[in-house]
Design an enzyme around this catalytic site. Sequence first.
Site, PDB file in Angstrom:
ATOM      1  N   ASP A  99      -3.431   1.208  10.139  1.00 37.34           N
ATOM      2  CA  ASP A  99      -4.600   2.160  10.371  1.00 37.34           C
ATOM      3  C   ASP A  99      -4.780   1.917  11.794  1.00 37.34           C
ATOM      4  O   ASP A  99      -5.362   3.035  12.551  1.00 37.34           O
ATOM      5  CB  ASP A  99      -5.741   1.640   9.542  1.00 37.34           C
ATOM      6  CG  ASP A  99      -5.335   2.285   8.063  1.00 37.34           C
ATOM      7  OD1 ASP A  99      -4.759   1.800   7.405  1.00 37.34           O
ATOM      8  OD2 ASP A  99      -6.034   3.351   7.837  1.00 37.34           O
ATOM      9  N   CYS A 119       0.799  -1.095  -0.162  1.00 41.31           N
ATOM     10  CA  CYS A 119       0.118   0.140  -0.124  1.00 41.31           C
ATOM     11  C   CYS A 119       0.918   1.228  -0.096  1.00 41.31           C
ATOM     12  O   CYS A 119       2.032   1.184  -0.357  1.00 41.31           O
ATOM     13  CB  CYS A 119      -1.080   0.029   1.262  1.00 41.31           C
ATOM     14  SG  CYS A 119      -2.161   1.050   0.999  1.00 41.31           S
TER      15      CYS A 119
HETATM   16  C1  RUB Z   1      -3.883   3.089   3.562  1.00 45.01           C
HETATM   17  C2  RUB Z   1      -3.007   2.156   4.251  1.00 45.01           C
HETATM   18  C3  RUB Z   1      -1.722   2.691   4.983  1.00 45.01           C
HETATM   19  C4  RUB Z   1      -2.233   3.050   6.455  1.00 45.01           C
HETATM   20  C5  RUB Z   1      -0.854   3.705   6.969  1.00 45.01           C
HETATM   21  O1  RUB Z   1      -5.059   2.681   3.011  1.00 45.01           O
HETATM   22  O2  RUB Z   1      -3.583   1.038   4.525  1.00 45.01           O
HETATM   23  O3  RUB Z   1      -0.920   1.656   5.087  1.00 45.01           O
HETATM   24  O4  RUB Z   1      -3.400   4.041   6.299  1.00 45.01           O
HETATM   25  O5  RUB Z   1      -0.894   4.744   6.347  1.00 45.01           O
HETATM   26  P1  RUB Z   1      -6.038   3.725   2.324  1.00 45.01           P
HETATM   27  P2  RUB Z   1       0.233   6.220   7.040  1.00 45.01           P
HETATM   28  O6  RUB Z   1      -5.258   3.897   0.895  1.00 45.01           O
HETATM   29  O7  RUB Z   1      -7.123   2.864   2.093  1.00 45.01           O
HETATM   30  O8  RUB Z   1      -6.394   4.885   3.086  1.00 45.01           O
HETATM   31  O9  RUB Z   1       1.505   5.451   7.480  1.00 45.01           O
HETATM   32  O10 RUB Z   1       0.307   7.207   5.949  1.00 45.01           O
HETATM   33  O11 RUB Z   1      -0.647   6.671   8.107  1.00 45.01           O
END
Ligand code: RUB
Length: 337
Positions: free
Chosen positions: A212, A143
Amino acid sequence: MSKCAFWGFSTMTHNSILKLAEDIKSMRIRGAAEIGRAAVEGFETMAISSKAEDTESYMKELDSVYAILLNTRPTAVSLANALRYVRHRVTKASRSGMDVDELKAITIRAAQDFKRSSVDAVRKISEIGAKRIRNGDLIMTHCNSSVAISILAEAKKNGKEFSVLATETRPRFQGRLTAKELSSHGIPVTLIIDSAARHFMPKVDKVVVGADVVTSNGAVVNKIGTSQIALAAKEARVRVFVGAETYKFSPSTVLGELVEIEERPADEVLPKRAQEDLKGVKVANPAFDVTPAELIDAIITERGIIPPQASILVLMEEFGWSIGGEEIMKTIVEEDV
Ligand code: RUB
């Protein structure tokens, strides 16, 4: 009485809050950290333009904005915790008898404090995490996590030479963003399809992902597919690191509350026209999955690196809980204040 008049803020403010909510829902603003920071900016906008003349109507506005933003991405505990952080400070101030102008100033200050501490947390995590990256490492990421990317960018800045396998992350292809960002830092990156993760795993040295939500028992909720990658990593004896700020730790999970997994629209997986060809076929599109603590080696927080099983200690410290104390219930109940 129009809705805006009832809430007491102008149509313009109302529209900009609705637009912010829509931007989060439609993922124009995405990634847990970014969502949390954007959400508190909604409170800032409200405080700056509020026409409320008494504390009661101001608190009503605050509650309306809170309600509009809260459920835009149900899995994002960062969003709920960020909103609660601001609302808690303003509620406390209002109970102590502050007037409406003071409440507005406190709203703005609390939102800015949250944003500052969130950026600061990512910086600290990147410093701690970068130390785990070795010359010659092949890292797999999934991701598009700003925290995971910061760790890798910091390691590169410190002179480490390593390369990255980035999964494309269907159906929204956030992996392309990751590949682009890593490349811009001069990190060699190869984009792979999600289902190639196990194929490549024996060559991988470490998995680095974001989160998340972190639950009290150390499970990590992250983009769908993370748990499959962690399982393949376990099989190949590859270590899994998760970068997560402490505001992603969920207090309500301590009493067994499950994290709601967001179900996204079917057309993200199958465009409308293709759906017509496959009449009668259902599409399931959960956005996140749960990786149990046993599949994670360490969680890197701004307070230090912890085994996932120590997540409960982070929550205890954060909320001042003690064994047998009543603070746990108070925290959980206050979440809904
Ligand atoms: C994003 C996702 C990221 C986490 C952590 O999912 O799963 O790995 O949110 O991100 P989506 P961060 O694209 O559905 O929002 O480290 O930037 O908080």
